[in-house]
Design an enzyme around this catalytic site. Structure first.
Site, PDB file in Angstrom:
ATOM      1  CG  ASP A  66      21.013 -41.708  49.107  1.00  0.00           C
ATOM      2  OD1 ASP A  66      21.959 -41.044  49.584  1.00  0.00           O
ATOM      3  OD2 ASP A  66      19.833 -41.311  49.115  1.00  0.00           O
ATOM      4  CG  HIS A 105      20.801 -37.867  48.119  1.00  0.00           C
ATOM      5  ND1 HIS A 105      19.847 -38.526  48.866  1.00  0.00           N
ATOM      6  CD2 HIS A 105      20.450 -36.547  48.146  1.00  0.00           C
ATOM      7  CE1 HIS A 105      18.967 -37.646  49.338  1.00  0.00           C
ATOM      8  NE2 HIS A 105      19.315 -36.440  48.912  1.00  0.00           N
ATOM      9  CB  SER A 164      16.365 -35.185  49.415  1.00  0.00           C
ATOM     10  OG  SER A 164      17.475 -34.781  50.157  1.00  0.00           O
TER      11      SER A 164
END
Lengths: 379, 379
Positions: free
Chosen positions: B319, B352, B149
């Site tokens: 995601d 995610h 991320s």
């Protein structure tokens, strides 16, 4: 195309209390509504338009404040829902904040504004209230009930619980219930409102304040879910507000921030916080399959009169709030019951908001549908 | 598999100010970090792990508070990033709230907490601060920089701006920049915090309060975007908290509401509001292509040493925050430059959040990558 021009809202009072799904009762109440076009002699050309979250009875034409109706691109003389042929009714639902009895009005039991004590209303309650108004207008059977998003849920509920009172059900950009993610977004918005110190437990009217901070955040969240991600990138992308970055956590850097804040500000000026809670809850609660073991097909099989109806479902490819798959669930449940249904999945870039926009294919589908309905009437 | 057991954070002080991308300067500062495993004789086995939004230097093992590290499932003896082979470094970034210099610390210019005056930090600033710490540890070149991320953005920035100081760049569930929708969610979260009356313009420390209402809403919004819609339906669906509906706009009706509120409450107990603003802004600002006419391939072509690196990109099918398409943009830019890149798109249901979870295929990809890197070291 010509617009309807000036329109004037009307009121209908109901002395008889409305029993609600929760078991509570809404005492004597009034509904604001508008009508466009003329009811024909046999009263067969009436179309009810149900509103979604932040809309009202003001569907078309121009009101006293100079505001065009929220579906004016669809409803008017020569438009897809042609007011030369149809008698169109827009109703503001109870609990809303545009004239019909709502949280800002006086609770007869206390003499103060209802505030957070306004009874929780559901899609079913709204439809029952609408049915009384339609009866009050002397219309035994609607040619069609039409709605988008939450309005589409109301159209579906008409078909499920009052099937003898309509011929066509047209539900656009809707869903048979909210997903966990849908509920989650509603809940965050509600928490933003309820935890705003200016909310005062829903009795902010008495304090002369409005929980604007919460309303702004609620609207910003909602607005993100109405737009398609790609359309946001096309329209805003990473475009900056100024020529260069200012490196600030609180100033506006990107155009999308400016747009969202503006939407939040505007909304907080006109929308009622208690209404926002009520309407998002009505969305959460709608789930016609739940009384039938979660089987939507059984819900449509419950009343044989539902089988006589004609359905039209419309969805938009980029709508991620109520994705096409959600409309297809409804179509499948209808097909499983061999109920007449047409379905159009419109390739449109504008996400959930597409149902309010002027898209040639979308409006073409609705125009054709209403032409068929008009032809039935003439036959 | 064995865990690392107790770990102790270390501090490194930097007397030399850090020049920031904004033009401002971070004066003398300290960084908290942890290390696991042993640096080998030729200092070739060091792996830096970069943290995302709400994580810290505490990557693995168990800290004094009994907390397991946020990537403990990945890092440890015999784990995919094997601390028997690698010397692993976790650093808390400046501006964060887990020990390194941040908004809750004293601003030397005023003698009060920095609060909202803490300088705006970017991914580039963090990487520069990390590079100083790595240098301070006497490591000339990292075997790899790994992050997920926002941490993946830091790994990419290492490759772009300090390519001679690493051999491998491993970026998981990341993006080359934020989309308008990503920025929009960040902005709503920031507005919730900044408009909380307890925020006090960012100087809430002096008032002995915390803008918990804003932090809760911010976290709830964030949390929705970390989860896949289908996984939310599988885990929560429309399951009720109680046996029956209570028909309330403010009480919890659905399990998903209970879960989200709990996440918001927990977060508001430990996370700093100013840090939330800073870190979401760092996300917003990251856009390495912007200095190259928006062409990411040109960004990777800028420093010839970047070509010598090996990249591994990993994304997760569900995601929707940083969708696989965003990782593929990076892969394409690398391939366009004929830079060595492996790419794994993992079919995982957890959205995610998957980058933090223990998925056999995902961990298999990382294990194989680190085995290759270890083999290079041995050769």
């Amino acid at each position: 195309m010509a617009s309807l021009g000036p329109v004037t809202p009307q009121q209908m009072h109901f002395a008889e209390p409305l029993p609600l799904k929760s078991g509570a009762v809404l005492p004597a109440y009034q509904l604001h509504y508008e009508t466009y076009g003329r009811l024909n002699a046999d009263k067969s050309n009436a179309v009810l338009v149900c509103h979604a979250l932040n809309a009202s009875h003001h569907v078309a034409g121009v009101d006293a404040a100079g505001q065009r109706g929220w579906w004016d691109n669809l409803v008017g003389p020569g438009k897809p829902l042609d007011t030369e042929r149809f008698f169109v009714i827009g109703i503001n639902n109870p609990g809303s904040c545009f004239g019909s009895t709502g949280p800002m009005h006086e609770n007869p039991a206390t003499g103060r504004a209802w505030g957070a004590d306004f009874p929780v209303v559901t899609v079913e309650d709204w439809v029952d209230a609408q049915a009384r108004l339609v009866q009050g207008l002397g219309i035994p059977r609607l040619a069609a009930v039409l709605g988008g998003s939450l309005g589409g849920m109301q159209a579906l509920d008409w078909a499920l619980r009052h099937p003898k009172k309509l011929r066509h059900c047209i539900a656009v950009a809707t869903a048979p219930n909210l997903s966990a993610q849908n509920i989650a977004f509603n809940e965050v918005a509600r928490r933003a409102i309820v935890t705003d110190p200016d909310f005062h437990g829903g009795h902010f009217y008495a304090h002369g304040v409005v929980p604007r901070r919460g309303l702004r955040v609620a609207r910003m969240i909602g607005h993100i879910t109405y737009l398609a991600e790609d359309a946001m990138d096309t329209k805003f992308g990473r475009e900056l507000k100024a020529a260069a970055l200012s490196y600030s956590t609180q100033d506006i850097e990107f155009q999308i921030e400016s747009y969202l804040r503006h939407q939040g500000d505007k909304f907080s000026e006109y929308f009622d916080a208690n209404t926002y809670l009520l309407i998002t809850r009505a969305l959460d609660y709608f789930d016609p399959a739940s009384a039938h073991g979660g089987d939507l097909a059984r819900a449509f099989a419950h009343d044989p009169a539902t089988r006589e109806l004609q359905f039209l479902l419309v969805s938009f490819t980029t709508d991620w709030r109520f994705a096409p798959a959600r409309s297809r669930e409804i179509v499948k449940a209808l097909v499983d019951n061999r109920i007449g249904v047409s379905y159009a999945e419109i390739d449109a870039p504008h996400g959930h908001d597409a149902f309010l926009l002027d898209d040639a294919r979308y409006h073409g589908v609705l125009r054709a549908a209403f032409e068929r309905i008009a032809a039935e009437n003439a036959a």
